[in-house]
Design a protein around this motif. Sequence first.
Motif, PDB file in Angstrom:
ATOM      1  N   LEU A   1       0.830  -1.206   0.000  1.00  0.00           N
ATOM      2  CA  LEU A   1       0.000   0.000   0.000  1.00  0.00           C
ATOM      3  C   LEU A   1       0.864   1.256   0.000  1.00  0.00           C
ATOM      4  N   LEU A   2       1.982   1.212   0.730  1.00  0.00           N
ATOM      5  CA  LEU A   2       2.866   2.371   0.775  1.00  0.00           C
ATOM      6  C   LEU A   2       3.464   2.686  -0.592  1.00  0.00           C
ATOM      7  N   SER A   3       3.555   1.686  -1.445  1.00  0.00           N
ATOM      8  CA  SER A   3       4.176   1.916  -2.749  1.00  0.00           C
ATOM      9  C   SER A   3       3.380   2.883  -3.601  1.00  0.00           C
TER      10      SER A   3
ATOM     11  N   PHE B   1       1.259  11.710  10.277  1.00  0.00           N
ATOM     12  CA  PHE B   1       1.162  10.702  11.341  1.00  0.00           C
ATOM     13  C   PHE B   1       1.713   9.358  10.858  1.00  0.00           C
ATOM     14  N   LEU B   2       1.469   9.041   9.583  1.00  0.00           N
ATOM     15  CA  LEU B   2       2.030   7.820   9.020  1.00  0.00           C
ATOM     16  C   LEU B   2       3.559   7.884   9.006  1.00  0.00           C
ATOM     17  N   ALA B   3       4.096   9.016   8.574  1.00  0.00           N
ATOM     18  CA  ALA B   3       5.551   9.172   8.538  1.00  0.00           C
ATOM     19  C   ALA B   3       6.160   8.983   9.922  1.00  0.00           C
ATOM     20  N   LEU B   4       5.475   9.467  10.947  1.00  0.00           N
ATOM     21  CA  LEU B   4       5.975   9.323  12.310  1.00  0.00           C
ATOM     22  C   LEU B   4       5.886   7.886  12.817  1.00  0.00           C
ATOM     23  N   ASP B   5       5.032   7.094  12.201  1.00  0.00           N
ATOM     24  CA  ASP B   5       4.805   5.718  12.659  1.00  0.00           C
ATOM     25  C   ASP B   5       5.665   4.690  11.935  1.00  0.00           C
ATOM     26  N   LEU B   6       6.301   5.090  10.824  1.00  0.00           N
ATOM     27  CA  LEU B   6       6.936   4.116   9.940  1.00  0.00           C
ATOM     28  C   LEU B   6       8.364   3.686  10.266  1.00  0.00           C
TER      29      LEU B   6
ATOM     30  N   TRP C   1      10.248   9.331   4.198  1.00  0.00           N
ATOM     31  CA  TRP C   1      10.407  10.574   3.436  1.00  0.00           C
ATOM     32  C   TRP C   1       9.309  10.715   2.386  1.00  0.00           C
ATOM     33  N   ARG C   2       8.846   9.596   1.809  1.00  0.00           N
ATOM     34  CA  ARG C   2       7.745   9.678   0.854  1.00  0.00           C
ATOM     35  C   ARG C   2       6.480  10.172   1.550  1.00  0.00           C
ATOM     36  N   ALA C   3       6.222   9.657   2.736  1.00  0.00           N
ATOM     37  CA  ALA C   3       5.036  10.091   3.472  1.00  0.00           C
ATOM     38  C   ALA C   3       5.148  11.565   3.862  1.00  0.00           C
ATOM     39  N   TRP C   4       6.338  12.004   4.278  1.00  0.00           N
ATOM     40  CA  TRP C   4       6.520  13.423   4.609  1.00  0.00           C
ATOM     41  C   TRP C   4       6.321  14.300   3.369  1.00  0.00           C
ATOM     42  N   ALA C   5       6.816  13.853   2.223  1.00  0.00           N
ATOM     43  CA  ALA C   5       6.634  14.636   0.997  1.00  0.00           C
ATOM     44  C   ALA C   5       5.158  14.779   0.659  1.00  0.00           C
TER      45      ALA C   5
ATOM     46  N   TRP D   1       4.217  23.386  10.455  1.00  0.00           N
ATOM     47  CA  TRP D   1       4.337  22.255  11.382  1.00  0.00           C
ATOM     48  C   TRP D   1       4.878  21.009  10.688  1.00  0.00           C
ATOM     49  N   VAL D   2       4.361  20.720   9.496  1.00  0.00           N
ATOM     50  CA  VAL D   2       4.817  19.528   8.773  1.00  0.00           C
ATOM     51  C   VAL D   2       6.317  19.606   8.512  1.00  0.00           C
ATOM     52  N   ARG D   3       6.798  20.764   8.066  1.00  0.00           N
ATOM     53  CA  ARG D   3       8.227  20.911   7.789  1.00  0.00           C
ATOM     54  C   ARG D   3       9.063  20.797   9.066  1.00  0.00           C
ATOM     55  N   ALA D   4       8.558  21.395  10.142  1.00  0.00           N
ATOM     56  CA  ALA D   4       9.298  21.328  11.405  1.00  0.00           C
ATOM     57  C   ALA D   4       9.389  19.889  11.907  1.00  0.00           C
ATOM     58  N   GLU D   5       8.291  19.149  11.854  1.00  0.00           N
ATOM     59  CA  GLU D   5       8.315  17.765  12.332  1.00  0.00           C
ATOM     60  C   GLU D   5       9.173  16.882  11.431  1.00  0.00           C
ATOM     61  N   GLU D   6       9.138  17.128  10.127  1.00  0.00           N
ATOM     62  CA  GLU D   6      10.011  16.363   9.243  1.00  0.00           C
ATOM     63  C   GLU D   6      11.477  16.665   9.551  1.00  0.00           C
ATOM     64  N   ALA D   7      11.769  17.925   9.869  1.00  0.00           N
ATOM     65  CA  ALA D   7      13.142  18.285  10.243  1.00  0.00           C
ATOM     66  C   ALA D   7      13.569  17.575  11.521  1.00  0.00           C
ATOM     67  N   VAL D   8      12.659  17.490  12.486  1.00  0.00           N
ATOM     68  CA  VAL D   8      12.961  16.771  13.725  1.00  0.00           C
ATOM     69  C   VAL D   8      13.303  15.313  13.419  1.00  0.00           C
ATOM     70  N   GLU D   9      12.465  14.670  12.611  1.00  0.00           N
ATOM     71  CA  GLU D   9      12.710  13.267  12.268  1.00  0.00           C
ATOM     72  C   GLU D   9      13.983  13.108  11.442  1.00  0.00           C
TER      73      GLU D   9
END
Length: 350
Positions: free
Chosen positions: A28-30, A117-122, A132-136, A153-161
Amino acid sequence: MPLRMGTFTANSPSLGEDDMERRSLLRLLSVLGPVAAIPTFTPGELPRISAEPTDRDVDDWERVAWDYAQSVWIDLSGSRSANLVADIRDLSKQLARTTGTSERASLLRVYAQLSAFLALDLPLIAGARACWRAWAAARTAADASGDRDLAVWVRAEEAVESYYMQRVRTATENLLDEAVQLAGNHPSLGLAQAQKIRARVLAEDGRVEEARAALREFKDTYSALPSTVTDERISVWGLASAEAKSGEAWTLAKLGDAKAAAPLLEQALADLPEEKVGGRANIGLLQAWCLIQDHEVTEGLGHAVRVTQSLPVTPPRRRLVGEVLTALPDKARELPAARELRALVTPAAA
């Protein structure tokens, strides 16, 4: 230096107990990528999906996103991905059928949140590329929705990860620059998160005065945040005092100022809800790091081992264990506890 002991125990996930479900998730992620945020079905394709269940209204989708937001910092990492992918798939199809500007913007806001939320869970189940695909996808949807605070917020959280997962440094720095530029002078949760992680990055580079200046900027922004953010102690949409203190303490520890960091960590652990088991574990590792800086090597190593044994090794915990091991004096690097801690975060053990 005595430690306030937190509760770190939790049931470890059995990531290998259902390989078929995991493979289905990865398939599904593909289909998830930046363009998935704005589906491009043509009118001629719409009849092919006309048999889909009745669409949810915007309020229903926003409740779905809010429910996930409550669990991101509480549930074990990797436990939400299958449900998130299913909801993202359904929402993507609904977006393809939605033409109203206001409704579409609202649905895109939800899509951005679910993708984040998916990016944070993966990280523990699918690896960095899927993250990174989910963050994009989250960035694309947030930008298309027109919600500036969400885009920040999305950019900041992606930067944290990106920092936790040791992504190439320019990626982290570019995300931070974009977040700060988008925010302008408007205080927001995303801006505060970006300033907090920027201070950490500067400290890592040895730019002491710039790091302390970034911390001051973070604290100024934090003081200007609305109470809806600073009083929210559970969901991702909050930045309560415990997280603010532990974030500041991380930068101070990186600057070698364990004496200033230690009381902040004591306060953070006292204030952080028991439900946030992962966050409490991270504070425990920060305390271990400070103990070692304060020459309490045996106590610090023992504490780090106990914390790391109790939970899956997420990217922030792996990063913190790395800091603990790096802080050890040369003669302590081959102590049994140091070897055990190192083994706990090797890929085979973790």
